[in-house]
Write a protein that holds these residues in place. Sequence first.
Motif, PDB file in Angstrom:
ATOM      1  N   UNK A  72      49.654  12.191 -22.437  1.00  0.00           N
ATOM      2  CA  UNK A  72      50.728  11.190 -22.417  1.00  0.00           C
ATOM      3  C   UNK A  72      50.160   9.781 -22.524  1.00  0.00           C
ATOM      4  N   UNK A  73      49.088   9.508 -21.789  1.00  0.00           N
ATOM      5  CA  UNK A  73      48.488   8.175 -21.818  1.00  0.00           C
ATOM      6  C   UNK A  73      47.844   7.861 -23.169  1.00  0.00           C
ATOM      7  N   UNK A  74      47.507   8.905 -23.921  1.00  0.00           N
ATOM      8  CA  UNK A  74      46.923   8.692 -25.242  1.00  0.00           C
ATOM      9  C   UNK A  74      47.995   8.556 -26.317  1.00  0.00           C
ATOM     10  N   UNK A  75      49.260   8.519 -25.889  1.00  0.00           N
ATOM     11  CA  UNK A  75      50.350   8.269 -26.830  1.00  0.00           C
ATOM     12  C   UNK A  75      51.098   9.488 -27.289  1.00  0.00           C
ATOM     13  N   UNK A  76      50.784  10.671 -26.739  1.00  0.00           N
ATOM     14  CA  UNK A  76      51.460  11.899 -27.136  1.00  0.00           C
ATOM     15  C   UNK A  76      52.650  12.172 -26.214  1.00  0.00           C
ATOM     16  N   UNK A  77      53.792  12.457 -26.801  1.00  0.00           N
ATOM     17  CA  UNK A  77      54.957  12.875 -26.015  1.00  0.00           C
ATOM     18  C   UNK A  77      54.661  14.274 -25.493  1.00  0.00           C
ATOM     19  N   UNK A  78      54.598  14.430 -24.176  1.00  0.00           N
ATOM     20  CA  UNK A  78      54.033  15.637 -23.574  1.00  0.00           C
ATOM     21  C   UNK A  78      54.991  16.261 -22.571  1.00  0.00           C
ATOM     22  N   UNK A  79      55.078  17.585 -22.620  1.00  0.00           N
ATOM     23  CA  UNK A  79      55.821  18.364 -21.625  1.00  0.00           C
ATOM     24  C   UNK A  79      54.839  19.247 -20.883  1.00  0.00           C
ATOM     25  N   UNK A  80      54.886  19.230 -19.542  1.00  0.00           N
ATOM     26  CA  UNK A  80      54.088  20.154 -18.745  1.00  0.00           C
ATOM     27  C   UNK A  80      55.039  21.042 -17.951  1.00  0.00           C
ATOM     28  N   UNK A  81      54.792  22.350 -17.991  1.00  0.00           N
ATOM     29  CA  UNK A  81      55.706  23.323 -17.376  1.00  0.00           C
ATOM     30  C   UNK A  81      54.952  24.238 -16.420  1.00  0.00           C
ATOM     31  N   UNK A  82      55.516  24.407 -15.233  1.00  0.00           N
ATOM     32  CA  UNK A  82      54.980  25.346 -14.239  1.00  0.00           C
ATOM     33  C   UNK A  82      55.696  26.677 -14.394  1.00  0.00           C
ATOM     34  N   UNK A  83      54.939  27.748 -14.662  1.00  0.00           N
ATOM     35  CA  UNK A  83      55.560  29.026 -14.965  1.00  0.00           C
ATOM     36  C   UNK A  83      55.984  29.806 -13.724  1.00  0.00           C
ATOM     37  N   UNK A  84      55.265  29.663 -12.597  1.00  0.00           N
ATOM     38  CA  UNK A  84      55.610  30.464 -11.420  1.00  0.00           C
ATOM     39  C   UNK A  84      56.579  29.764 -10.478  1.00  0.00           C
TER      40      UNK A  84
END
Length: 321
Positions: free
Chosen positions: A32-44
């Motif tokens: 995200x800080x490098x300019x990428x639109x980012x999604x982080x997902x927790x599976x459990x």
Amino acid sequence: MTALLDLRMLWVTGKGGVGKTSIAAALAKVAALSGRRTLVCEMDAKGALANALGEDDLGFGPTEVSPNLFAMTMSTEDALREYLRLFVKIPLIGRISPLAKTFDFVADAAPGVKEILGIGKLCFEVRERHYDLVVIDAEASGHVVSQIGAPRVIADLVQVGLVRDQTQWMLDILDDPTQTGVAVVTTPEELPVTESAELVQRLTSETGAHVSAVIANRVLPMLFDRREQAIAEQIGSTLPTLTAAIGAGAPMVLEAARLTDARRRTGAEHLRWLQSELHRDAQHADLPIVTVPELFCRAPGGRVVSLIADGLAEELDVGLA
């Protein structure tokens, strides 16, 4: 190594207790800080990701936790609801508990059914290009093979029809090393590195997934070079004089330094063994081991993730905004 963040989907897994959630959150933060639109997902959906990001709670709907960074937790019922709405075109109002119970009954009898809903949700985000990168805080190493391999299991069970078509486009994403990779997190200890070596082989042979990196977490810094090590040993031989000159605490300080250095050297041996095991297979001959230093703190939360992100950004040679 910058290519790790140029993937579209990055699974992060490892033996329980090695810090995979913190690493997943830190990788997402770096992206995200490098300019990428980012999604982080927790599976459990255990709440560890919310804690790592300094959030009170996360749900199935992505929450923007900082610029360019969105976070969510997986929910089977919500994923089923979204699947029915998007692909079966069934509008649903309110809870779908009766349908979810029926689904649970079917899922218990058929391997991979529950897992494929979660994977399908994330693959859909990749296919529709809603994000530049989707980082997945996956199941621990004991379960991640069946999780990532779920679409392949379903595809083997169902050869034709709608279900087959739905799994095939997921496999096209998951099996493409330019789009999808796996980061295996370990620590420089005997059991984690042994399990990591086995996991890399299983992921490749059983799922078709491409392992992009091994991330060694909590690596101790080098205290002494060879010359300094010799000096430390000489100092140790003069403990009575040292104690008289400095005080009774001198032997304890020196012993602590010795123990720390011994632990570091043992950890380095474990990582060398892991590297040699990985490089025995030509397919993993160039697989990098990224190191994250020991932070000497156990307090969870956003500050720790930020420190890990700083270390990862340096290792990955990524410029941060």
